[in-house]
Design a protein around this motif. Structure first.
Motif, PDB file in Angstrom:
ATOM      1  N   GLY A 132       0.825  -1.208   0.000  1.00 54.51           N
ATOM      2  CA  GLY A 132       0.000   0.000   0.000  1.00 54.51           C
ATOM      3  C   GLY A 132       0.858   1.256   0.000  1.00 54.51           C
ATOM      4  N   SER A 133       1.943   1.217   0.746  1.00 58.30           N
ATOM      5  CA  SER A 133       2.814   2.391   0.841  1.00 58.30           C
ATOM      6  C   SER A 133       3.604   2.605  -0.439  1.00 58.30           C
ATOM      7  N   THR A 136       1.368   3.837  -3.372  1.00 59.69           N
ATOM      8  CA  THR A 136       0.997   5.251  -3.263  1.00 59.69           C
ATOM      9  C   THR A 136       2.205   6.136  -3.566  1.00 59.69           C
TER      10      THR A 136
ATOM     11  N   PRO B 133      -2.638   3.150   4.515  1.00 55.24           N
ATOM     12  CA  PRO B 133      -1.251   3.400   4.101  1.00 55.24           C
ATOM     13  C   PRO B 133      -1.151   4.508   3.051  1.00 55.24           C
ATOM     14  N   GLY B 134      -2.117   4.576   2.153  1.00 53.87           N
ATOM     15  CA  GLY B 134      -2.084   5.603   1.112  1.00 53.87           C
ATOM     16  C   GLY B 134      -2.164   7.004   1.695  1.00 53.87           C
ATOM     17  N   LYS B 137       1.173   7.946   3.480  1.00 55.32           N
ATOM     18  CA  LYS B 137       2.278   8.294   2.579  1.00 55.32           C
ATOM     19  C   LYS B 137       2.072   9.685   1.989  1.00 55.32           C
ATOM     20  N   ARG B 138       0.822   9.982   1.621  1.00 52.38           N
ATOM     21  CA  ARG B 138       0.561  11.277   0.993  1.00 52.38           C
ATOM     22  C   ARG B 138       0.765  12.423   1.979  1.00 52.38           C
ATOM     23  N   GLN B 142       3.965   9.085   9.843  1.00 56.53           N
ATOM     24  CA  GLN B 142       4.412   7.747  10.223  1.00 56.53           C
ATOM     25  C   GLN B 142       3.214   6.806  10.125  1.00 56.53           C
ATOM     26  N   LEU B 143       3.464   5.579   9.619  1.00 51.57           N
ATOM     27  CA  LEU B 143       2.370   4.631   9.407  1.00 51.57           C
ATOM     28  C   LEU B 143       2.486   3.457  10.375  1.00 51.57           C
TER      29      LEU B 143
END
Ligand code: FAD
Ligand code: AMP
Lengths: 363, 284
Positions: A132-133, A136, B133-134, B137-138, B142-143
């Motif tokens: 997913g990371s 994107t 997660p998208g 990141k955008r 931190q995820l």
């Protein structure tokens, strides 16, 4: 995956790639390893990757990441045994344990440097986090939890098929003018290829240039699961599974009895789990576990697509259902139209007598 | 601290039926619910608010029909709700969805800085686990995915410690806020709405944000246009080429049915036979 699934047939769109995307070549499989062990889903994907790479006439490449050392080197060698032609070795002490940030950075850089047309990852907690990371960051398409992978011979596009919401439907997803085409696939959905220990390939080192000080997230501790939690269900040779058709919680005992005599693992549908008849770790299907046993006995299970994708690779499926039109009979090998509450004890008795096991007739 | 929770309204899968002939989803009369996984995200955010004070904003991208989901979230204790809604958002895949939600969160952050964003583990309709997660990141946050427990939050130090479900164990991770957390199901018990909460929800004004209000910079990145993936075919699963072999069943005599099945498995299915023979020799 479209957020709003459509049930209308979609006209095939011509996918014409921009000039700069034509440079993307090759099929990649991310080799997932945690604490020294490669997750078996990576080798299952290598088997699929090999098939698609041959069809596309391109290289199959493995991506192995981790701390430098013999362990990582072993993973690279193993990737060749399972079909890779080339293995990108991304070694850095920062990559010792999985963390989203450094792994995303490293994989994104590697993709930008070597440009694969297809990238597969396992649909594990690690794989989904990373996929997913990376998708994107690269601004490309990602299809989750695929159950079938194919190449469109006309335009070399990846066609990734997955169950779609709610109904007994599947949808095939393609990626438009974006590369790489990314997909995640769950453990045990694809068969494990036979390793060829004599197979060799080319190791290519890639320096990700990671610095620990610039990574914000720190791993404080890892608490391994108790050994008792180890999952036997995905690897069971015989599975006896129960669904909503059992009618009530007490009847699930009939499933356990048969499984006990057969030395089988017990599976269940999500409906049975929602009813509280059995624990969620027994769920077979799209959001549960995938099994590939020699024998799958399904009692009171309708055969919804979300259940089917988790068990249809079984060598032999015996379905017991009182509705002759239940969808499970479309893909079962043996159809027993009847009340599972009376069939199950009879089966337990028959198998017990064949196997020479004691069996107490229910009173 | 200001916490944002992203929720999606989905059709209740328990009520979905497939048309037996056309194989299409019958949507009529299917009630809409908050994506069940998102309830754990709401609960986690409300617990932090109970503990530390602050504000919880709930946000959803969807059609105006999604308002009830947001009201439900307010009845549970969320302070405010924003519906990000515009017809150009339709047909979005996960990449386009995360772009819209990230833009809206960035806009909201200017009103009141956001410390944490929560999402569910996945939706039951899209079922991809990619939107969280998208967004992270955008927004360059931190995820932390598959979080089973929030161990410690220190807003002053902007520090957070969580337990994260990994393959074969649990990672204990420490990171800096702002961070995005995708919450695992069963991570905490979900509260019921209180009566005052329900009154508040009924009266609450739900802000509607269109592309301008949400601060969308590039409309080519939203909706169908901004989606790299397309559904190229929808179809029903094929039946196996060979029809299932019937095993006759007589309710008065289930034993002969069982013996018949056993015999046929032994005669016709070599792999099953191998397993059974092995078990038989193990017992002897
Ligand atoms: C996103 C999503 C993910 C999902 N993931 C999964 C998953 O991973 N695994 C999963 O299993 N499901 C999953 N589901 C749910 C799935 O769609 C079905 O609802 C579920 O599999 C049905 O379970 P069932 O067959 O036990 O129940 P039902 O569909 O209610 O079927 C019961 C069957 O039992 C039969 N029956 C009734 N009485 C008797 C009797 N006395 N003797 C014999 N037969 C009898 C009936 O004819 C019927 O066919 C998912 C759904 C969605 C939307
Ligand atoms: N349209 C949406 N609006 C708000 N949040 C969403 C939306 N779609 C997905 N999410 C969030 O992202 C999570 C993962 O969704 P998905 O990637 O579709 O499985 C969900 O649990 C929600 O918290």
């Amino acid at each position: 995956m479209s957020a709003t699934p459509t049930t209308k047939p979609v006209k095939k769109r011509k996918i014409k790639l921009d000039e700069h995307l034509l440079a993307y070549r090759g099929v990649w499989v991310f080799v997932e390893s945690e604490r020294g062990h490669v997750h078996p889903v990576s080798w299952e994907l290598m088997g699929q990757g090999r098939r698609l790479a041959d069809q596309l006439q391109v290289e199959l490449c493995a991506v192995a990441m981790g701390a430098p050392g013999p362990e990582l080197d072993t993973h690279c060698e193993a990737s060749f045994h399972y079909g890779a032609d080339r293995c990108y070795r991304v070694a850095s002490p920062v990559l010792r344990d999985y963390r989203n940030e450094p792994y995303t950075q490293a994989l994104t850089q590697l993709v930008n440097a070597h440009k694969p047309e297809i990238l597969f990852l396992g649909a594990t907690t690690l794989g989904r986090d990373l996929a997913g990371s990376v998708a994107t960051t690269l601004k490309t398409g990602l299809t989750a939890d695929c159950t079938e992978l194919a190449i469109d011979p006309e335009d070399r596009c990846l066609l990734a098929t997955r169950p779609t919401f709610g109904g007994s439907l599947l949808c095939t997803i393609a990626t438009l003018n974006y590369r790489p085409q990314m997909a995640t696939i769950r453990h045990r959905v694809m068969p494990m290829p036979e390793p060829q220990p004599e197979r060799r390939g080319l190791i290519v080192d890639f320096e990700p240039g990671l610095v620990e000080d610039s990574i914000v997230t720190k791993l404080l501790d890892f608490l391994p699961d108790a050994l008792g939690d180890k999952q036997h269900l995905p690897y069971a040779k015989i599975v006896v599974a129960g669904g909503k058709g059992l009618g009530k919680a007490e009847n699930f005992r009939l499933v356990w009895d048969l499984a006990g005599v057969l030395g089988a693992e017990v599976g269940a549908t999500r409906a049975a789990i929602h009813a509280g008849w059995i624990t969620p770790d027994r769920q077979v299907g799209q959001t549960g576990k995938t099994v590939r046993p020699a024998l799958y006995i399904a009692a009171g299970i309708s055969g919804a697509i979300q259940h089917r994708v988790g068990m249809e690779s079984s060598d032999c499926i015996v379905a017991i259902n009182n509705d002759a039109n239940a969808p499970i009979f479309d893909f079962a090998h043996y159809a027993l139209v009847g009340d599972c509450v009376s069939v199950l004890p009879a089966l337990t008795k028959a198998f017990a007598s064949y196997l020479g096991k004691p069996f107490k007739e229910a009173t | 601290m200001h916490i944002v929770v992203c929720i999606k309204q989905v059709p209740d899968s328990a009520h979905i039926r497939v048309h037996p002939v056309t194989n299409t989803i019958m949507r009529q009369g299917v009630p809409a619910i908050i994506n069940p996984y998102d309830l754990f995200a709401i609960e986690a955010a409300l617990r932090l608010k109970d503990q530390l004070g602050g504000r919880v904003t709930v946000m959803s991208m969807g059609p105006t029909q999604a308002e009830p989901a947001l009201r439900k979230a307010i009845s549970l204790g969320c302070d405010e709700a924003i519906l990000v809604t515009d017809r150009i958002f339709a047909g979005a895949d996960t990449l386009a969805t995360s772009y819209v939600l990230a833009s809206a969160i960035r806009t909201l952050d200017k009103e009141m800085p956001v410390g944490l964003v929560f999402t569910g583990k996945q939706t039951i309709d899209g079922d991809t686990a990619q939107v969280g997660p998208g967004i992270a990141k955008r927004l360059d946050m931190q995820l932390l995915t598959y979080v089973s427990r929030i161990v410690e939050v220190d807003p002053a130090q902007r520090r957070i410690v969580v337990e994260r479900r990994a393959e074969g164990g649990v990672q204990v991770l420490e990171t800096a806020m702002p961070a995005l957390i995708t919450m695992l199901e069963g991570s905490n018990e979900i509260r019921f709405a209180s009566t005052p909460g329900m009154f508040r929800a009924a009266r609450a004004t739900i802000r509607h944000w269109d592309r301008n209000a949400a601060g969308i910079e590039d409309i080519k990145l939203v909706g169908l246009k901004g989606s790299p993936t397309i559904v190229s075919r929808v179809f029903g699963p094929a039946a196996r080429a060979e029809k299932a072999k019937p095993i006759p069943f007589d309710p008065a005599d289930p034993d002969s049915c069982a013996n018949n099945l056993l015999e046929r498995l032994l005669n016709e299915m070599p792999k099953v036979r191998k397993e059974l023979e092995q078990r038989r020799s193990d017992t002897q």
